[in-house]
Design a protein around this motif. Sequence first.
Motif, PDB file in Angstrom:
ATOM      1  N   UNK A 156       2.844   3.040   2.301  1.00 42.20           N
ATOM      2  CA  UNK A 156       3.033   2.769   0.878  1.00 42.20           C
ATOM      3  C   UNK A 156       2.198   1.583   0.389  1.00 42.20           C
ATOM      4  N   UNK A 157       2.035   0.604   1.258  1.00 48.36           N
ATOM      5  CA  UNK A 157       1.291  -0.603   0.923  1.00 48.36           C
ATOM      6  C   UNK A 157      -0.018  -0.631   1.703  1.00 48.36           C
ATOM      7  N   UNK A 158      -1.001  -1.366   1.209  1.00 45.74           N
ATOM      8  CA  UNK A 158      -2.310  -1.360   1.887  1.00 45.74           C
ATOM      9  C   UNK A 158      -2.269  -1.816   3.340  1.00 45.74           C
ATOM     10  N   UNK A 159      -1.433  -2.827   3.654  1.00 46.87           N
ATOM     11  CA  UNK A 159      -1.460  -3.412   5.001  1.00 46.87           C
ATOM     12  C   UNK A 159      -0.158  -3.237   5.771  1.00 46.87           C
ATOM     13  N   UNK A 160       0.792  -2.455   5.213  1.00 51.19           N
ATOM     14  CA  UNK A 160       2.117  -2.342   5.821  1.00 51.19           C
ATOM     15  C   UNK A 160       2.538  -0.885   5.893  1.00 51.19           C
ATOM     16  N   UNK A 161       3.337  -0.559   6.909  1.00 52.32           N
ATOM     17  CA  UNK A 161       3.910   0.782   7.014  1.00 52.32           C
ATOM     18  C   UNK A 161       5.380   0.672   7.411  1.00 52.32           C
ATOM     19  N   UNK A 162       6.094   1.747   7.148  1.00 53.12           N
ATOM     20  CA  UNK A 162       7.484   1.898   7.543  1.00 53.12           C
ATOM     21  C   UNK A 162       7.570   3.042   8.533  1.00 53.12           C
ATOM     22  N   UNK A 163       8.071   2.763   9.730  1.00 54.76           N
ATOM     23  CA  UNK A 163       8.203   3.782  10.770  1.00 54.76           C
ATOM     24  C   UNK A 163       9.674   4.162  10.901  1.00 54.76           C
ATOM     25  N   UNK A 187      -2.658   7.825  -4.467  1.00 54.99           N
ATOM     26  CA  UNK A 187      -3.465   7.568  -5.664  1.00 54.99           C
ATOM     27  C   UNK A 187      -4.887   7.139  -5.331  1.00 54.99           C
ATOM     28  N   UNK A 188      -5.293   7.308  -4.101  1.00 53.81           N
ATOM     29  CA  UNK A 188      -6.559   6.745  -3.672  1.00 53.81           C
ATOM     30  C   UNK A 188      -7.735   7.295  -4.475  1.00 53.81           C
ATOM     31  N   UNK A 189      -7.591   8.506  -5.013  1.00 51.62           N
ATOM     32  CA  UNK A 189      -8.672   9.096  -5.801  1.00 51.62           C
ATOM     33  C   UNK A 189      -8.522   8.830  -7.291  1.00 51.62           C
ATOM     34  N   UNK A 190      -7.534   8.004  -7.655  1.00 51.34           N
ATOM     35  CA  UNK A 190      -7.293   7.701  -9.073  1.00 51.34           C
ATOM     36  C   UNK A 190      -7.529   6.210  -9.312  1.00 51.34           C
ATOM     37  N   UNK A 191      -8.729   5.820  -9.737  1.00 48.91           N
ATOM     38  CA  UNK A 191      -9.026   4.392  -9.936  1.00 48.91           C
ATOM     39  C   UNK A 191      -8.140   3.724 -10.978  1.00 48.91           C
TER      40      UNK A 191
END
Length: 414
Positions: free
Chosen positions: A96-103, A366-370
């Motif tokens: 969800x966040x650029x540098x963090x994940x939830x496992x 949203x990576x393709x939506x600037x």
Amino acid sequence: MFGDRLDPSFIADLERDQSDRATMSMLVTPQMVNTMVADLAPGDADYTERLYADPVRRYMLPVYSDRHTEWPSHPFASRDSLHEAEMWAVEGLTHRYPTKVLAELVPTCPQYCGHCTRMDLVGNSTPQVTKLRLELKPVDRLERMLEFLAASQSIRDVVVSGGDVANVPWPRLEAFLYALLDIPSIRDIRLATKGLIGLPQHWLQKDLLDGLAAVCAKARQRGVHISVHTHANSAQSVTPAVARAATALFEAGVRDVRNQGVLMRGVNDSVKALLDLSFALLDGAGIMPYYFYLCDMIPNSEHWRVGVGEAQALQRGIMGYLPGFATPRIVCDVPFVGKRWIDQVDSYDRERGISYWSKNYRTPLEISDPSAAQQSYPFYDPIPTLPRSGQEWWRKNAAGPTPVGEAHTSGGTT
């Protein structure tokens, strides 16, 4: 546990909630039951009345009469209110966040809280909710998570959760943690467990503590921080057993133990309740009062939820009593945005209970939506807390106001 102390009407109220409203099945540990109305003797005449009012009971044993009659759910409530599953990089790994994940290692917990934000996945199905199921075998799911993390150099922080890591067999959890420590980019590992509060005995097992000490030793050699995040919502839950378990975690080498509570009406929605809990955590168990979240917009939760304006007043009310480093932040977890301190709201229509929030990054969705990081995202106060005019507006417009990302003009005050 309660024997013949309770009026039968309470049991009927509880059973009706389980059949007609509950999004979580009922699972309560003896530890949590023992913290409910602990000051009452078995023969006290007002036992049932006091149990109804008990803050721990209100979220661990919800009853039908707790729920709001007209608005049990917000019109925009949803099972996965934070869209975590939509952001799975692989099954169970939310990016969800650029540098963090939830496992999410398991879909179970030692206890089930009625307000669980992952009610779409965690626990047994209820008459109201057929739970989603993880499809991969645990060994395959964890292997895919590790493969993704090893290939993702930007991820430095992993929250290991579920469900609850207390429900992961220690050998499996231990192996996963060692594998995380072999990934050079990872610098922080957080173990999420309500079990520290609801089942502290789990974290006092010698074999587990010895294994955790070895993991923490390797983490220190690598310069990685391992912390534990737990979930207490009321001061009475911070018992001597909890304090012993927290001390054992520190002695095993855990860097910090932090509390992430949920702000809930009738549980901790006063300055006194929040300060009592914060001091109990800090002074009684060495646990850092870290966050209080606004209750997420899941179904049948309107009676628990506290509005943004109320939360802002509570944040101001607790300032100055605790050390700065131990003053908890009240945060709103905004769908598609993430955690925002309660005063970071961009604008706020108090009449209709609609707040608008922005963010400074894009999720993988949203990576393709600037333009995603320039949009405005709404969050909604519980309708029963709004002025009469606001409630009437919702009765007429429950189909929906401003959708995510659309421009808006605030009609209230900020």
